[in-house]
Design a protein around this motif. Structure first.
Motif, PDB file in Angstrom:
ATOM      1  N   TYR A   7      60.781 -25.546  32.572  1.00 45.01           N
ATOM      2  CA  TYR A   7      59.493 -24.914  31.512  1.00 45.01           C
ATOM      3  C   TYR A   7      59.766 -23.581  31.470  1.00 45.01           C
ATOM      4  N   GLU A  11      55.818 -22.589  27.466  1.00 41.70           N
ATOM      5  CA  GLU A  11      55.328 -23.802  27.459  1.00 41.70           C
ATOM      6  C   GLU A  11      54.102 -24.207  28.530  1.00 41.70           C
ATOM      7  N   GLU A  15      50.438 -25.787  27.844  1.00 41.27           N
ATOM      8  CA  GLU A  15      49.839 -26.952  28.334  1.00 41.27           C
ATOM      9  C   GLU A  15      48.829 -26.655  28.998  1.00 41.27           C
ATOM     10  N   ARG A  48      55.561 -26.118  38.293  1.00 41.15           N
ATOM     11  CA  ARG A  48      54.487 -26.865  37.200  1.00 41.15           C
ATOM     12  C   ARG A  48      53.290 -27.237  38.045  1.00 41.15           C
TER      13      ARG A  48
END
Length: 125
Positions: A7, A11, A15, A48
């Motif tokens: 990512y 991004e 998100e 993430r």
């Protein structure tokens, strides 16, 4: 979805509804450690997940230091018991504070009910 998915900071910011600056701050604080491709940060699925946990900790009232301590325990331990014990230690005062806030809110709402009732009664006289 494959485990090697990466990512960009943009991004992840989109998100999680964050600014890239916030993500860079978490990196500076040692909570995230993205790789690099040239000058660009490259975040893995693990990064993430850690970001998601940072945000959950923040929502629960954990400081970044407390979140870092939990991450450090997770990274160092083969057994998750120390991490779980520390989590419980951090949760206890947060829960107690929220319970007290709930009691305080209930007391204020009861007082408002009385004032509202009294005001309506006076208006009807």
């Amino acid at each position: 979805m494959s485990d090697d998915r990466t990512y960009t900071i943009t991004e992840l910011a989109r998100e999680f509804d964050l600014t890239p600056r916030a993500i860079r701050h978490y990196e500076h604080e040692g909570l995230l450690a993205p790789g690099r491709q040239g000058r660009n940060r490259v975040f893995t699925r693990a990064d993430r997940t850690r970001l998601k946990l940072v945000l959950r900790g923040k929502r629960l009232g954990f400081s970044l230091q407390e979140t870092r301590e939990l991450f450090d325990l997770y990274d160092a331990a083969r057994d998750e018991r120390p991490q779980l014990a520390k989590l419980l230690e951090f949760l206890r005062p947060k829960r107690e504070a929220l319970e007290q806030q709930r009691l305080d809110i209930d007391a204020v709402l009861r007082e408002m009910d009385v004032l509202e009732h009294d005001a309506k009664t006076l208006l009807q006289e």
